[in-house]
Design a protein around this motif. Sequence first.
Motif, short mmCIF file in Angstrom:
data_model
loop_
_atom_site.label_atom_id
_atom_site.label_comp_id
_atom_site.label_asym_id
_atom_site.label_seq_id
_atom_site.Cartn_x
_atom_site.Cartn_y
_atom_site.Cartn_z
N THR A 34 2.30 -13.94 4.18
CA THR A 34 1.23 -15.41 3.28
C THR A 34 1.19 -14.23 2.05
OG1 THR A 34 -0.71 -14.59 3.54
CG2 THR A 34 0.39 -15.94 5.08
N LEU A 35 1.36 -14.66 1.33
CA LEU A 35 1.26 -14.40 -0.17
C LEU A 35 -0.30 -13.88 -0.54
CD1 LEU A 35 1.40 -17.21 -2.91
CD2 LEU A 35 2.48 -14.90 -3.08
N ALA A 36 -1.27 -14.46 0.79
CA ALA A 36 -2.60 -13.23 0.35
C ALA A 36 -2.60 -11.96 1.02
CB ALA A 36 -3.96 -14.48 1.27
N ASP A 37 -1.73 -12.68 2.02
CA ASP A 37 -1.42 -11.10 3.12
C ASP A 37 -0.91 -9.45 1.64
OD1 ASP A 37 -0.94 -8.45 4.92
OD2 ASP A 37 0.63 -9.27 5.08
N VAL A 38 -0.06 -9.99 0.99
CA VAL A 38 0.49 -9.07 0.62
C VAL A 38 -0.22 -8.71 -0.72
CG1 VAL A 38 2.48 -8.73 -1.49
CG2 VAL A 38 3.53 -9.37 1.85
N ALA A 39 -0.19 -10.06 -1.69
CA ALA A 39 -1.75 -9.91 -2.24
C ALA A 39 -2.61 -8.60 -2.25
CB ALA A 39 -2.30 -10.87 -2.66
N ARG A 40 -3.19 -9.13 -0.41
CA ARG A 40 -3.98 -8.30 -0.20
C ARG A 40 -4.10 -6.28 -0.39
NH1 ARG A 40 -5.05 -10.15 4.18
NH2 ARG A 40 -4.22 -8.35 5.70
N MET A 41 -2.94 -6.41 0.07
CA MET A 41 -2.76 -5.29 0.63
C MET A 41 -1.81 -4.68 -0.48
SD MET A 41 0.03 -4.85 4.08
CE MET A 41 -0.08 -3.26 4.80
N ALA A 42 -0.56 -4.77 -1.54
CA ALA A 42 -1.25 -3.93 -2.82
C ALA A 42 -2.09 -4.13 -4.26
CB ALA A 42 0.44 -5.44 -3.66
N ARG A 43 -3.49 -5.12 -3.86
CA ARG A 43 -4.77 -4.85 -4.61
C ARG A 43 -4.14 -5.82 -5.92
NH1 ARG A 43 -7.42 0.84 -3.94
NH2 ARG A 43 -8.21 0.02 -1.23
N VAL A 44 -3.28 -7.11 -5.83
CA VAL A 44 -3.12 -7.61 -6.80
C VAL A 44 -3.26 -9.21 -6.46
CG1 VAL A 44 -1.00 -6.82 -7.94
CG2 VAL A 44 -0.91 -8.67 -6.15
#
Length: 119
Positions: A34-44
């Motif tokens: 999900t966008l949420a998962d990748v965004a959280r890991m990338a810190r954006v």
Amino acid sequence: MADPVEPTDVRRSRLLRTLIGGVLRRYRLQQGRTLADVARMARVSMQYLSELERGRKEASSEVLAAICEALRIDLAEVLTEVAATLIADRARRVPVVHLDAVPARARTHGAGNAYCLAA
């Protein structure tokens, strides 16, 4: 006013940010993430990642590296795919011959005013 030779939507599809965003989105979807998962890991923020994927924002090299790390892909893979797309686009374009580059005697055929490239 839009360029009469190339519509705005065609130019936009060739923007670097659009191509990079498309590659990032494809990798994320292939991984079923999900966008949420990748965004959280990338810190954006999720909104920012979404805008990057849609080609509406340009990522800094640091943000791009963080997203690639979150997706567990190498930045070189992303850039290689973008380069391959740009090369394919260039190969599909028909070269344009500008009349000012053609000698005057080759511009007209006979007495008419029709332009052609005579041998």
